[in-house]
Design a protein around this motif. Structure first.
Motif, PDB file in Angstrom:
ATOM      1  N   SER A  18       0.816  -1.214   0.000  1.00  0.00           N
ATOM      2  CA  SER A  18       0.000   0.000   0.000  1.00  0.00           C
ATOM      3  C   SER A  18       0.849   1.262   0.000  1.00  0.00           C
ATOM      4  O   SER A  18       0.410   2.327  -0.434  1.00  0.00           O
ATOM      5  CB  SER A  18      -0.927   0.015   1.222  1.00  0.00           C
ATOM      6  N   ALA A  19       2.079   1.152   0.480  1.00  0.00           N
ATOM      7  CA  ALA A  19       2.978   2.309   0.479  1.00  0.00           C
ATOM      8  C   ALA A  19       3.538   2.583  -0.914  1.00  0.00           C
ATOM      9  O   ALA A  19       4.242   3.575  -1.117  1.00  0.00           O
ATOM     10  CB  ALA A  19       4.123   2.078   1.457  1.00  0.00           C
ATOM     11  N   HIS A  20       3.205   1.721  -1.882  1.00  0.00           N
ATOM     12  CA  HIS A  20       3.691   1.880  -3.254  1.00  0.00           C
ATOM     13  C   HIS A  20       2.515   1.805  -4.237  1.00  0.00           C
ATOM     14  O   HIS A  20       2.320   0.799  -4.924  1.00  0.00           O
ATOM     15  CB  HIS A  20       4.723   0.796  -3.599  1.00  0.00           C
ATOM     16  N   PRO A  21       1.669   2.856  -4.281  1.00  0.00           N
ATOM     17  CA  PRO A  21       0.512   2.820  -5.183  1.00  0.00           C
ATOM     18  C   PRO A  21       0.905   2.699  -6.655  1.00  0.00           C
ATOM     19  O   PRO A  21       0.083   2.340  -7.491  1.00  0.00           O
ATOM     20  CB  PRO A  21      -0.211   4.145  -4.903  1.00  0.00           C
ATOM     21  N   LEU A  26       8.496  -8.093  -6.030  1.00  0.00           N
ATOM     22  CA  LEU A  26       8.623  -9.033  -4.920  1.00  0.00           C
ATOM     23  C   LEU A  26       9.839  -8.728  -4.060  1.00  0.00           C
ATOM     24  O   LEU A  26       9.771  -8.735  -2.831  1.00  0.00           O
ATOM     25  CB  LEU A  26       8.685 -10.464  -5.460  1.00  0.00           C
ATOM     26  N   GLN A  27      10.995  -8.448  -4.693  1.00  0.00           N
ATOM     27  CA  GLN A  27      12.215  -8.215  -3.926  1.00  0.00           C
ATOM     28  C   GLN A  27      12.075  -6.974  -3.039  1.00  0.00           C
ATOM     29  O   GLN A  27      12.543  -6.966  -1.895  1.00  0.00           O
ATOM     30  CB  GLN A  27      13.413  -8.053  -4.856  1.00  0.00           C
ATOM     31  N   ALA A  28      11.419  -5.942  -3.540  1.00  0.00           N
ATOM     32  CA  ALA A  28      11.228  -4.734  -2.744  1.00  0.00           C
ATOM     33  C   ALA A  28      10.346  -5.014  -1.539  1.00  0.00           C
ATOM     34  O   ALA A  28      10.569  -4.465  -0.451  1.00  0.00           O
ATOM     35  CB  ALA A  28      10.620  -3.624  -3.612  1.00  0.00           C
ATOM     36  N   VAL A  29       9.336  -5.857  -1.710  1.00  0.00           N
ATOM     37  CA  VAL A  29       8.489  -6.240  -0.577  1.00  0.00           C
ATOM     38  C   VAL A  29       9.322  -6.996   0.444  1.00  0.00           C
ATOM     39  O   VAL A  29       9.247  -6.743   1.657  1.00  0.00           O
ATOM     40  CB  VAL A  29       7.292  -7.092  -1.043  1.00  0.00           C
ATOM     41  N   TYR A  66       2.992  -5.778  -7.744  1.00  0.00           N
ATOM     42  CA  TYR A  66       1.825  -5.890  -6.872  1.00  0.00           C
ATOM     43  C   TYR A  66       1.310  -4.492  -6.543  1.00  0.00           C
ATOM     44  O   TYR A  66       2.083  -3.564  -6.291  1.00  0.00           O
ATOM     45  CB  TYR A  66       2.165  -6.658  -5.598  1.00  0.00           C
ATOM     46  N   PHE A  67      -0.031  -4.372  -6.532  1.00  0.00           N
ATOM     47  CA  PHE A  67      -0.677  -3.092  -6.283  1.00  0.00           C
ATOM     48  C   PHE A  67      -1.697  -3.250  -5.157  1.00  0.00           C
ATOM     49  O   PHE A  67      -2.250  -4.335  -4.963  1.00  0.00           O
ATOM     50  CB  PHE A  67      -1.426  -2.590  -7.533  1.00  0.00           C
ATOM     51  N   PRO A  68      -1.983  -2.161  -4.431  1.00  0.00           N
ATOM     52  CA  PRO A  68      -3.098  -2.198  -3.469  1.00  0.00           C
ATOM     53  C   PRO A  68      -4.400  -2.527  -4.193  1.00  0.00           C
ATOM     54  O   PRO A  68      -4.572  -2.181  -5.369  1.00  0.00           O
ATOM     55  CB  PRO A  68      -3.134  -0.775  -2.894  1.00  0.00           C
ATOM     56  N   ALA A  69      -5.317  -3.149  -3.497  1.00  0.00           N
ATOM     57  CA  ALA A  69      -6.566  -3.594  -4.141  1.00  0.00           C
ATOM     58  C   ALA A  69      -7.408  -2.449  -4.641  1.00  0.00           C
ATOM     59  O   ALA A  69      -8.205  -2.614  -5.564  1.00  0.00           O
ATOM     60  CB  ALA A  69      -7.370  -4.452  -3.169  1.00  0.00           C
ATOM     61  N   ASP A  70      -7.263  -1.249  -4.042  1.00  0.00           N
ATOM     62  CA  ASP A  70      -8.092  -0.114  -4.471  1.00  0.00           C
ATOM     63  C   ASP A  70      -7.390   0.738  -5.513  1.00  0.00           C
ATOM     64  O   ASP A  70      -7.761   1.872  -5.760  1.00  0.00           O
ATOM     65  CB  ASP A  70      -8.464   0.761  -3.270  1.00  0.00           C
ATOM     66  N   LYS A 106      -3.989   5.105   0.146  1.00  0.00           N
ATOM     67  CA  LYS A 106      -3.614   3.914   0.891  1.00  0.00           C
ATOM     68  C   LYS A 106      -4.821   3.450   1.718  1.00  0.00           C
ATOM     69  O   LYS A 106      -5.672   4.257   2.090  1.00  0.00           O
ATOM     70  CB  LYS A 106      -2.450   4.221   1.836  1.00  0.00           C
ATOM     71  N   PRO A 107      -4.902   2.148   2.028  1.00  0.00           N
ATOM     72  CA  PRO A 107      -5.989   1.681   2.889  1.00  0.00           C
ATOM     73  C   PRO A 107      -5.973   2.398   4.240  1.00  0.00           C
ATOM     74  O   PRO A 107      -4.916   2.831   4.713  1.00  0.00           O
ATOM     75  CB  PRO A 107      -5.696   0.182   3.051  1.00  0.00           C
TER      76      PRO A 107
END
Length: 466
Positions: A18-21, A26-29, A66-70, A106-107
Motif C-alpha cells: 500500500s505504500a507503493h501505489p 517481490l524483492q522490494a516487498v 503488486y498493487f493495493p486492491a483499491d 492507501k488503505p
C-alpha cells in the motif's frame, strides 16, 4: 490440513504494498518487511492475498508487480507514472497535490491516525501568512472582477441571483452526494416541485441552500466573518436535517467522526468555542477576499465546529467576501466530488492544502467564465429596479400573501410608496410595482419567496371566476 497463515503477516505485506501505489516488485516487498521471510514463503503469501482480492498482480516473472486492491494498475511491459491531469481527473494538480492523493489512496489501516492540531491555525498570521501566492491572488482578482465600477455590496450577486441560487444550491448539494439533477433542482427552486423517487432529505438540502444564499445576498451589507453570519448560515443549511433540532446554529457539544478517514476532530466544547472565534477573527483580519475565502474553506471544516453540515457552511461562507466586494461568486461548477473529498481529507489528515488550493483555483476559474457569460446574456439591469429590489419584493409578496384583488392591490402600492419611498421616486415606484404584480405568472412567482399554494390562492382572488 493446510496450515493457516497468521493474519498479522498478511497485514504487514499489505501495508508494504500500500505504500507503493505505483506498484512494487517481490524483492522490494521482501526488503521492506521487518520480519525476514524465505522468498518462496513470501511468494505464497502474495499469491494468497491476490487470490483473496486483497492485492492486484500484473506482469509475469521478473516484471511481476503488486498493487493495493483499491488501485487501478497500469498494464504493459513498462509502467509509466500518470500525469498530474490524469491523477486528478478533470482538475490539473501540482506535484505536491499528487503526493497528497497518493498518501490518501492507501488503505485506512496503513494511514496514521491524526487529531486536531491547533498549531495549524495558530501559525497563520493574517496578511503575513498566505495560502495563496501573490500571483494566484492577482490572477483570481483579474478574472473575478466584473467590468462595472464601484457599487453597493451585493450588487453583482443580486444581478445574477436567479442563476446563482440554482448553480450553487445544486453543486454544493451534489458534493454531499445529493442525486438531484440540475433540471430537478431548477424545478424544485422555481416551483417547489419535488422529484418523484427522491428522498425528502435531498429536496430539503437544496431548499436550505436556496434560503442560505438568499440570506447572504439579501444581507450583503451586514454579513461578515462573525458569529451572527456563520451561526445563522448553519441554521439555514441544517434546517430539518439534524437529529437534534436544537443543534442548528449552535456550536458542537458532542464527539463526531469523519467517514472513511483516520482524522479525529476536537472533542472539548470550550476549545471548539475558542478556536471557532479565533478562526472568525483571523478571517476578518485578512485583507484579500480570495485569501479570506480559501482560508475559511480550509480552517472551518477542519475544526468541525458543528454537529454536521460543516463543509456546506464553509462553501457558502467562502462567498461572503465575493458578495461584499461585488466579485464573481464561487458556485463549484463541475468540481468532481471525489477530488473535493480527497482535498478535504488532505487538510484533515495531513494539514496540507495543496490539493484543495488546486480545486479552489480551478473552480473559481470555471465560475468566473460561467458568470461572465451569464451576465452578458442578461444585459444591463435597470438601476431603479436594482435600487428598490427589496422594496418591490416586499410589496409584491404582501399583495399575494394577503390575497388582494386588483383594486385593493393598487391602493396598497400607493399607500406603501407614500410611507416608504422618497417623494421624487414614488411615481416611478408605483409604475414598476404595478407592472411586477401584473407580470406574475406560474413561472416567476418563486423569486418573491411565494409558495405554489399561496400563489394559487391569490390567483383565485385576483381573477375570480365569473
Amino acid at each position: 490440513m493446510a496450515k493457516s497463515i497468521p493474519e498479522k503477516e498478511l497485514q504487514d505485506i499489505e501495508a508494504v504494498v500500500s505504500a507503493h501505489p505505483e506498484g512494487v516488485g517481490l524483492q522490494a516487498v521482501l526488503d521492506a518487511l521487518e520480519q525476514s521471510l524465505p522468498r518462496r514463503t513470501l511468494q505464497y503469501r502474495l499469491k494468497h492475498l491476490v487470490d483473496a482480492g486483497r492485492l492486484i498482480k500484473t506482469g509475469e516473472k521478473r516484471w511481476v508487480r503488486y498493487f493495493p486492491a483499491d488501485t487501478e494498475p497500469r498494464t504493459g511491459s513498462s509502467v509509466r507514472e500518470p500525469s498530474y491531469e490524469e491523477a486528478a481527473g478533470a482538475i490539473p494538480v501540482s506535484r505536491q497535490a499528487a503526493e497528497i492523493q497518493n498518501a490518501l489512496r492507501k488503505p485506512l489501516r496503513s494511514r496514521k491516525p491524526a487529531g486536531y492540531q491547533h498549531r495549524f491555525l495558530d501559525q497563520y498570521r493574517p496578511n503575513h501568512t498566505a495560502y495563496l501566492a501573490p500571483a494566484e491572488r492577482a490572477h483570481l482578482r483579474e478574472i473575478g472582477t466584473p467590468p462595472s465600477g464601484p457599487r453597493p455590496a451585493g450588487t453583482y450577486a443580486k444581478q445574477i441571483l436567479n442563476r446563482l441560487l440554482i448553480d450553487l444550491s445544486w453543486n454544493s448539494s451534489r458534493l454531499e452526494g445529493n442525486t438531484y439533477s440540475l433540471l430537478d433542482t431548477k424545478r424544485l427552486i422555481a416551483f417547489g416541485e419535488e422529484t418523484a423517487g427522491k428522498e425528502h432529505v435531498e429536496s430539503q438540502m437544496i431548499l436550505n441552500h436556496k434560503d442560505a444564499i438568499e440570506f447572504l445576498v439579501g444581507s450583503a451589507e451586514e454579513i461578515g466573518f462573525n458569529r451572527y453570519t456563520i451561526l445563522n448560515l448553519h441554521a439555514l443549511l441544517a434546517n430539518n436535517l439534524l437529529p437534534d433540532p436544537e443543534a442548528t446554529g449552535r456550536l458542537r457539544r458532542i464527539a463526531v467522526g469523519i467517514e472513511k478517514s483516520v482524522f479525529h476532530p476536537l472533542e472539548v466544547p470550550q476549545l471548539i468555542e475558542d478556536y471557532f472565534d479565533q478562526i472568525l477573527a483571523t478571517a476578518s483580519a485578512i485583507a484579500d477576499p480570495f485569501e479570506q475565502a480559501f482560508f475559511i474553506m480550509v480552517q472551518l471544516p477542519y475544526l468541525q465546529p458543528f454537529d454536521d453540515v460543516n463543509k456546506r457552511v464553509s462553501r457558502l461562507a467562502a462567498n461572503i467576501p465575493f458578495i461584499r466586494a461585488n466579485l464573481i461568486p464561487l458556485s463549484f461548477t463541475e468540481v468532481p466530488a471525489d477530488i473535493y473529498t480527497e482535498a478535504m481529507l488532505g487538510v484533515y489528515e495531513l494539514n496540507r492544502i495543496d490539493l484543495l488550493k488546486d480545486v479552489f483555483v480551478w473552480a473559481y476559474e470555471r465560475s468566473a467564465s460561467h458568470y461572465t457569460a451569464v451576465r452578458q446574456s442578461l444585459g444591463e439591469p435597470d438601476p431603479f429596479r436594482l435600487k428598490y429590489r427589496s422594496a418591490l419584493q416586499e410589496v409584491v409578496q404582501n399583495i399575494v400573501l394577503e390575497r388582494l384583488d386588483r383594486k385593493t392591490a393598487f391602493n396598497r402600492i400607493v399607500q406603501w410608496a407614500e410611507q416608504h419611498i422618497p417623494q421624487e421616486d414614488r411615481q416611478r415606484f408605483r409604475e414598476v410595482a404595478e407592472n411586477e404584480v401584473l407580470s406574475l405568472h406560474a413561472g416567476n412567482f418563486a423569486r418573491y419567496r411565494i409558495k405554489p399554494s399561496q400563489f394559487s390562492a391569490w390567483q383565485a382572488a385576483w381573477s375570480p371566476n365569473p
